[in-house]
Design an enzyme around this catalytic site. Structure first.
Site, mmCIF file in Angstrom:
data_model
loop_
_atom_site.group_PDB
_atom_site.id
_atom_site.type_symbol
_atom_site.label_atom_id
_atom_site.label_comp_id
_atom_site.label_asym_id
_atom_site.label_seq_id
_atom_site.Cartn_x
_atom_site.Cartn_y
_atom_site.Cartn_z
ATOM 1 N N SER A 61 -1.760 -0.457 -2.467
ATOM 2 C CA SER A 61 -1.228 -1.850 -2.619
ATOM 3 C C SER A 61 -1.220 -2.335 -4.222
ATOM 4 C CB SER A 61 -2.273 -2.954 -1.967
ATOM 5 O OG SER A 61 -1.868 -2.794 -0.370
ATOM 6 N N LYS A 64 2.209 -3.292 -5.100
ATOM 7 C CA LYS A 64 2.779 -4.474 -4.404
ATOM 8 C C LYS A 64 3.399 -5.583 -5.501
ATOM 9 C CE LYS A 64 0.844 -4.173 -0.028
ATOM 10 N NZ LYS A 64 -0.231 -4.460 1.000
ATOM 11 N N TYR A 189 8.506 1.804 1.890
ATOM 12 C CA TYR A 189 7.156 1.083 1.750
ATOM 13 C C TYR A 189 5.951 2.249 1.659
ATOM 14 C CZ TYR A 189 2.697 -1.394 2.864
ATOM 15 O OH TYR A 189 1.578 -1.724 3.023
ATOM 16 N N TYR A 241 -7.453 -9.006 -1.806
ATOM 17 C CA TYR A 241 -7.342 -9.265 -0.457
ATOM 18 C C TYR A 241 -8.014 -10.660 -0.066
ATOM 19 C CZ TYR A 241 -6.525 -4.240 -0.593
ATOM 20 O OH TYR A 241 -5.887 -3.076 -0.461
ATOM 21 N N VAL A 259 -6.225 0.270 -1.036
ATOM 22 C CA VAL A 259 -7.065 1.297 -0.276
ATOM 23 C C VAL A 259 -7.613 2.426 -0.798
ATOM 24 C CG1 VAL A 259 -6.943 -0.358 1.782
ATOM 25 C CG2 VAL A 259 -5.449 1.660 1.352
HETATM 26 N N1 GLU Z 1 -0.358 1.815 2.678
HETATM 27 C C1 GLU Z 1 -1.518 0.794 2.895
HETATM 28 C C2 GLU Z 1 -0.947 0.306 4.026
HETATM 29 O O1 GLU Z 1 -0.111 -0.259 4.319
HETATM 30 C C3 GLU Z 1 -1.667 -0.088 1.658
HETATM 31 C C4 GLU Z 1 -2.871 -1.009 2.076
HETATM 32 C C5 GLU Z 1 -3.682 -1.406 0.870
HETATM 33 O O2 GLU Z 1 -3.973 -0.721 -0.236
HETATM 34 O O3 GLU Z 1 -3.939 -2.627 0.911
HETATM 35 O O4 GLU Z 1 -1.736 -0.083 5.283
#
Ligand code: GLU
Length: 305
Positions: A61, A64, A189, A241, A259
């Protein structure tokens, strides 16, 4: 600085045993639970590192805010924010709870999975290959690391098991937030999340944001300043988060975690910080990484508030 960073690593490594590496993407199970590393890049380009700074991990993430900038450059804020909102959710990153209950139906922000999938659908390119090349090209440029690439094992692992993201993406097409081939959008993604980095790479990207999109060496405004401001604002409001409020109070800097155990911080006009610590707390943030950043922020007075 390096001494301070080493002290923070030694002091906080203990916390790694209280966290858990992510396992819902099977390949992430292989991460080193006890690893903890940090890199800091200052405005003059000096790099300071300590601990397991050469540990490789997938960006997840942390990618993002960067793909958001690309979509904003491709389509402009007005169009992008018709598809995805600007508000924190208070829910976990992969929650689909509010997708259907809010009106109009759209992801609340681009830092949750649903929002990031919507953003991935907005990256321009004639096919997925070209879109991925543009994404990878941006990450290579901002990290100053031309050899960044995808970790194929993590990519295939998530592609195979990412049903939750898959279901959200199909829902988003049903309500008209995304258009086109859902599997292609998901693929993009999953690939973006599987870019393999070190904490120095994300510290460099943090530094680029801290410097408002300006490449210091060349004086080139690579990303417009107002777009980097949007990215950093989301990092403050939704980057950690559903612990973003607590992190803003305790650390007080724009940050995005993933994550894979990475945390990227951008401290305006000061520095970029990259942390790796794959053992996560209950909210999905690097448990020792957050503790370490809390102390670093106190010692260097980094809070922007
Ligand atoms: N590729 C992970 C997912 O889509 C990213 C989640 C994250 O790092 O928060 O679940």
């Amino acid at each position: 600085m390096e001494l301070l960073l080493s002290e923070l690593i030694s002091k906080n490594r203990y916390w790694t045993s209280f966290g858990r590496v992510a396992t819902y993407i099977p390949e992430l199970k292989n991460a080193d639970q006890n690893a903890l590393g940090i890199a800091v890049v200052d405005m003059d380009g000096n790099i300071y590192k300590a601990g397991d700074y050469d540990t490789k991990f997938t960006i997840q993430s942390v990618s993002k805010p960067i793909t958001l900038m690309l979509a904003l450059m491709d389509y402009g804020p007005e169009y992008v924010f018709e598809k995805v909102g600007m508000e924190p959710t208070g829910d976990p990153f992969n929650s689909m709870r509010k997708l259907e209950t809010i009106n109009p139906s759209r992801p609340l922000n681009p830092m949750i999975n649903a929002g990031a999938i919507a953003v991935a659908s907005l990256i321009k390119g004639k096919d997925n290959q070209e879109k991925m090349n543009r994404i990878l090209g941006l990450f290579r440029k901002l990290s100053k690391n031309p050899s960044l690439d995808i970790n194929e094992n993590v990519y295939f692992s998530e592609k195979k098991t990412g049903d939750r993201n898959r279901s959200m993406a199909y829902f988003l097409r049903d309500v008209g937030v995304i258009e086109g081939n859902v599997e292609d959008i998901l693929d993009l993604y999953f690939m973006q999340c599987s870019i393999e980095v070190t904490c120095e790479d994300i510290a460099q990207i943090g530094m680029f944001l801290a410097n408002h999109g300006l490449v210091k060496e060349t004086g080139e405004q690579y990303v417009p300043k107002h777009i980097t401001q949007i990215a950093k604002t989301f990092m403050v409001t939704c980057g950690m988060y559903d612990a973003s409020g607590e992190f803003a109070i305790q650390v007080g800097v724009p940050a995005k975690s993933g994550v894979g155990g990475g945390i990227m911080c951008a401290i305006p006009n000061k520095m970029g910080i990259g942390v790796v610590g794959p053992a996560l707390d209950k909210k999905g943030n690097s448990i020792a990484g957050v503790k370490m950043l809390h102390e670093l922020s106190k010692q260097l007075n980094l809070s922007i508030f």
